[in-house]
Design a protein around this motif. Sequence first.
Motif, PDB file in Angstrom:
ATOM      1  N   GLY A 163     -54.582 -71.301  86.618  1.00  0.00           N
ATOM      2  CA  GLY A 163     -54.633 -71.626  88.137  1.00  0.00           C
ATOM      3  C   GLY A 163     -56.085 -72.100  88.711  1.00  0.00           C
ATOM      4  N   VAL A 164     -56.924 -71.622  88.012  1.00  0.00           N
ATOM      5  CA  VAL A 164     -58.523 -71.886  88.275  1.00  0.00           C
ATOM      6  C   VAL A 164     -58.705 -73.328  87.970  1.00  0.00           C
ATOM      7  CG1 VAL A 164     -60.817 -71.283  87.984  1.00  0.00           C
ATOM      8  CG2 VAL A 164     -59.064 -69.536  87.937  1.00  0.00           C
ATOM      9  N   VAL A 165     -58.164 -73.922  86.751  1.00  0.00           N
ATOM     10  CA  VAL A 165     -58.243 -75.163  86.523  1.00  0.00           C
ATOM     11  C   VAL A 165     -57.711 -76.193  87.560  1.00  0.00           C
ATOM     12  CG1 VAL A 165     -57.920 -77.114  84.928  1.00  0.00           C
ATOM     13  CG2 VAL A 165     -58.148 -74.792  84.259  1.00  0.00           C
ATOM     14  N   TYR A 166     -56.811 -75.759  88.101  1.00  0.00           N
ATOM     15  CA  TYR A 166     -56.200 -76.566  89.380  1.00  0.00           C
ATOM     16  C   TYR A 166     -57.235 -76.834  90.513  1.00  0.00           C
ATOM     17  CZ  TYR A 166     -51.942 -77.223  86.568  1.00  0.00           C
ATOM     18  OH  TYR A 166     -51.097 -77.700  85.494  1.00  0.00           O
ATOM     19  N   GLU A 167     -57.764 -75.235  90.786  1.00  0.00           N
ATOM     20  CA  GLU A 167     -58.570 -75.272  91.874  1.00  0.00           C
ATOM     21  C   GLU A 167     -59.589 -76.262  91.580  1.00  0.00           C
ATOM     22  OE1 GLU A 167     -60.231 -71.761  92.752  1.00  0.00           O
ATOM     23  OE2 GLU A 167     -58.215 -70.390  92.395  1.00  0.00           O
ATOM     24  N   TYR A 168     -60.311 -76.453  90.332  1.00  0.00           N
ATOM     25  CA  TYR A 168     -61.400 -77.090  90.246  1.00  0.00           C
ATOM     26  C   TYR A 168     -60.975 -78.658  90.413  1.00  0.00           C
ATOM     27  CZ  TYR A 168     -63.916 -73.337  87.979  1.00  0.00           C
ATOM     28  OH  TYR A 168     -64.555 -72.023  87.947  1.00  0.00           O
ATOM     29  N   LYS A 169     -59.709 -78.925  90.131  1.00  0.00           N
ATOM     30  CA  LYS A 169     -58.984 -80.305  90.535  1.00  0.00           C
ATOM     31  C   LYS A 169     -58.610 -80.380  91.898  1.00  0.00           C
ATOM     32  CE  LYS A 169     -57.408 -81.041  85.749  1.00  0.00           C
ATOM     33  NZ  LYS A 169     -56.218 -81.328  84.663  1.00  0.00           N
ATOM     34  N   LYS A 170     -59.035 -79.353  92.532  1.00  0.00           N
ATOM     35  CA  LYS A 170     -58.801 -79.480  94.109  1.00  0.00           C
ATOM     36  C   LYS A 170     -56.987 -79.593  94.433  1.00  0.00           C
ATOM     37  CE  LYS A 170     -63.328 -80.986  95.546  1.00  0.00           C
ATOM     38  NZ  LYS A 170     -63.971 -81.951  96.432  1.00  0.00           N
ATOM     39  N   ALA A 175     -52.312 -74.355  92.281  1.00  0.00           N
ATOM     40  CA  ALA A 175     -53.204 -73.223  91.928  1.00  0.00           C
ATOM     41  C   ALA A 175     -52.347 -72.060  92.684  1.00  0.00           C
ATOM     42  CB  ALA A 175     -54.258 -73.320  92.421  1.00  0.00           C
ATOM     43  N   LEU A 176     -52.130 -72.223  93.899  1.00  0.00           N
ATOM     44  CA  LEU A 176     -51.248 -71.019  94.707  1.00  0.00           C
ATOM     45  C   LEU A 176     -49.777 -70.641  93.890  1.00  0.00           C
ATOM     46  CD1 LEU A 176     -52.044 -71.835  98.400  1.00  0.00           C
ATOM     47  CD2 LEU A 176     -52.710 -69.715  97.244  1.00  0.00           C
ATOM     48  N   GLN A 177     -49.045 -71.979  93.615  1.00  0.00           N
ATOM     49  CA  GLN A 177     -47.914 -71.866  92.952  1.00  0.00           C
ATOM     50  C   GLN A 177     -48.029 -70.668  91.799  1.00  0.00           C
ATOM     51  OE1 GLN A 177     -45.933 -75.299  91.608  1.00  0.00           O
ATOM     52  NE2 GLN A 177     -44.398 -74.407  90.666  1.00  0.00           N
ATOM     53  N   ILE A 202     -55.521 -65.584  94.812  1.00  0.00           N
ATOM     54  CA  ILE A 202     -55.061 -66.090  95.966  1.00  0.00           C
ATOM     55  C   ILE A 202     -56.198 -66.181  96.892  1.00  0.00           C
ATOM     56  CG2 ILE A 202     -53.301 -65.772  97.725  1.00  0.00           C
ATOM     57  CD1 ILE A 202     -51.535 -64.569  95.714  1.00  0.00           C
ATOM     58  N   ALA A 203     -56.608 -65.190  97.192  1.00  0.00           N
ATOM     59  CA  ALA A 203     -57.836 -65.120  98.161  1.00  0.00           C
ATOM     60  C   ALA A 203     -59.037 -66.256  97.942  1.00  0.00           C
ATOM     61  CB  ALA A 203     -58.903 -63.852  98.142  1.00  0.00           C
ATOM     62  N   GLY A 204     -59.048 -66.552  96.580  1.00  0.00           N
ATOM     63  CA  GLY A 204     -60.243 -67.597  96.395  1.00  0.00           C
ATOM     64  C   GLY A 204     -59.725 -68.875  96.845  1.00  0.00           C
ATOM     65  N   VAL A 205     -58.355 -69.414  96.657  1.00  0.00           N
ATOM     66  CA  VAL A 205     -57.554 -70.315  97.127  1.00  0.00           C
ATOM     67  C   VAL A 205     -58.014 -70.766  98.572  1.00  0.00           C
ATOM     68  CG1 VAL A 205     -55.860 -72.198  97.449  1.00  0.00           C
ATOM     69  CG2 VAL A 205     -56.217 -70.682  95.118  1.00  0.00           C
ATOM     70  N   TYR A 206     -57.597 -69.549  99.476  1.00  0.00           N
ATOM     71  CA  TYR A 206     -58.074 -69.531 100.795  1.00  0.00           C
ATOM     72  C   TYR A 206     -59.247 -69.725 101.054  1.00  0.00           C
ATOM     73  CZ  TYR A 206     -52.796 -68.100 101.334  1.00  0.00           C
ATOM     74  OH  TYR A 206     -51.667 -67.801 101.488  1.00  0.00           O
ATOM     75  N   THR A 207     -60.151 -69.099 100.329  1.00  0.00           N
ATOM     76  CA  THR A 207     -61.485 -69.365 100.822  1.00  0.00           C
ATOM     77  C   THR A 207     -61.800 -70.726 100.697  1.00  0.00           C
ATOM     78  OG1 THR A 207     -62.325 -67.092 100.007  1.00  0.00           O
ATOM     79  CG2 THR A 207     -64.107 -68.968 100.120  1.00  0.00           C
ATOM     80  N   LEU A 208     -61.649 -71.419  99.634  1.00  0.00           N
ATOM     81  CA  LEU A 208     -61.744 -72.962  99.452  1.00  0.00           C
ATOM     82  C   LEU A 208     -61.089 -73.683 100.420  1.00  0.00           C
ATOM     83  CD1 LEU A 208     -61.273 -73.229  95.546  1.00  0.00           C
ATOM     84  CD2 LEU A 208     -63.292 -73.269  96.725  1.00  0.00           C
TER      85      LEU A 208
END
Length: 599
Positions: A163-170, A175-177, A202-208
Motif C-alpha cells: 500500500g505504501v507504493v500506492y501512497e508514493y504514486k499518490k 492504498a486505503l483499500q 491508515i493514519a499515514g494516508v490521512y496525514t498525506l
Amino acid sequence: MRYFYFLFAFLFAQNVYAQASEKSADKIIFGSRTYNNEKIKIQKQLDSTNSFPEIVSITTRAIELSLKESDSAFMAAMLQKRGVSNYFNGNYDKAATDYYRTIQIFKNINDLKNLAYTYNELAKLYRKTRDLDLAMENYDKALNIFTSQKDSAGISMILNESGVVYEYKKNYPKALQRYHASLAIATIMNDSVGISYALSFIAGVYTLQEKYSEAINYLKKSLTIRQRLNDPLALSLNYADLGMTSSANKEYTEAKNFFNKSNHIAEALDYKEIQLSNYEELSNIAEKTGDYGNSLKYYKIKTTISDSLYTLDKTKQIQELSTKYQTEKKESQIALQANEIKRKNLIIVTVASILLFSILLGISLYRKRKLQQQALFQKQLIEQQHAATKAVMEAEEHERKRIAQDLHDGVGQMMSAAKMNLSTFENNIHEDDEESKKSLNKIINLVDESCREVRNVSHQMMPNALLKNSLAAALNLFVEQIDTRLVRVHIFTEGVESKIESSIEIVLYRIIQECVNNVLKHAKATDIDITVIKDEKEVSVAIEDNGNGQLTQKMADGDGIGIQTIKARVAYLNGFVEFNSEPGNGSVVSLQIPLNQQL
C-alpha cells in the motif's frame, strides 16, 4: 515522511530465524556438540540486544560458522537478519547483497514461507530507493506465495507494505483499500501487532490527505496497542509518526514532545535513520517558531549522525540558518565566517579525494577483470590439455585391447591349428625315421613356445584378471609370470581386492607394469618391492628396487613409456608422482591417486 513500516523488517527477521532454526534442528542433533552450543550462545546474544550494529557483528560471526558446518538454513536466517540490520543502518547495498543470497538459499531448500518474507524485505528496499516497479514486482512474488499457502498473516503484511507504493504514486484510495483489507484480516485473527500496523498505515494516508484529526486518532489507537505490547522499536516509530502529523497540523509543542520521546527510544536502540529524520523535523519546527539557535543545533546533530557527504542543499540550509542565528548573536559573525571557509575547503578536499579514489578504483577493477579473463583462458587451456590426454590414453587402451584380442583370437588360434596339424603329421612318420621325428618335435616345441609368448603378450596388453577381477588379482598374476631366477618380486596390496574405478585400475596397472619391466631391463636388481594401499581418500603406490640407481635416467632416455608419459597418466587422474634414485642405492617410484574426483 512515514516510519512505521520499518518495524516489519526486524520482526520478520526474528520469525525467519526461528523457523530456520527449527529446520536445522536435525542437523544440530547429529552435528558436533560444540556447534550446537555455539548456536545457542548466538541466539542468547541476539535475544539480549536491540543494537543493529551489534546484531550485524553477531550475525556475521554466525554466518562464518554456518558456512563451515554447511548449515544452509541457519546461514539464510543469519543473512536475512543481518540484511535487516544493514537496512536500518542505511547500508542499502550490503542489505541487498544479503537479501539476494538469502533468496537463493531459501529457493534451494524450498523454504517458501521464509522466501516470501525475504521478497518482502527486498521490495521494501526498492521502495526506499524509489524503484517502485521493482518493489511491486517483489511484493507480488511474496503475495503469490502467501496466497498459495493460505497464510493470512503474510497476506495482511503484504497488503500493508505494498500500500505504501500506492501512497508514493499518490493513489490514496487504492492504498486505503489495501490497508483496510489488512486491518480486517488482522482483526479476524485477533492479531494485535497486525492491527497496530494497519492503523498506522491508515493514519499515514490521512496525514498525506491533510485529515490530521483522523490521522492522530488512528495513531493513538495504534500507540495504545504498542504500549501494551511494550515494543520499543514500534513505539519509537509511532511517536515519530505522531510528531510528523502534529507538526503538519501546526501543533508544534505536541510535535516536539512526540519527537523527543521517539529520539529517547531510538538513541537507546542506536536506530540512526529515525534520529536523522526526527532531528531534521525538530530543526524545521524551531525555525518555524523563530528559535533559530535550536534550529541550527538540531540540524548540526542531524548532520553529525549522517554518514553521507555534504550536499549543495545542505550547504544552503546551513547558510540560511547561520544568517538567522547571527541576527541574534552578532558577536559570533567572525567565528562563523571562519568556520564556513574551513567547511568549504573541507568539501573541496573531500570531493577531490573521492574523485581520485574513483579513478583508482576504476583502474583496479579493470586490472582485476583482465586477470580474471587470463585465469579463465588458462583454465580452458588446462581443460583442453586434460581432454587431449584423456583421448590419447583412451585410444591407447582401446588399441591395446584390439591388438590383444587379435593376438588371442587370430594368431593364437592359428598357432593352435598349426600344432594340431603337426601332431597329425607326426603320426604319419615311419617309426624308423628318427631324424624326421626329432625335427618335427623341435618344430612342435617351437610352436608351443610361440603360443605361450602370444598368450603372455596378449595378457600383458589387456590382462583378463584386470577385466574380470580386481587390481590386486591382476598384479599378482603379473608378478607370478616373472622369472624368479632373474629377480624376486614382493607385492603387498591392501584395499584393492575389490573393483575400483576402471580408469584408475588401468592407469595404475600400466604404470606398475612399465616400472617393473624397466627395472628388469636396466636396473640389474635382485629384489623389487611393490606396495599398493587404498583408503577412503586415495590410492598410494610405491615401486622400490635395489638396483644400480639409474632407472630414472634409463626411463627418460629409453624407448619405454618414459617419465613424461607416466606423469601425464597420473595428471589425468589428478594425482602426484615422484621419482627418486641414487647411483648404487636403487630407485623408488611413488604416486598417490585421489578417489571420488572428476577426471
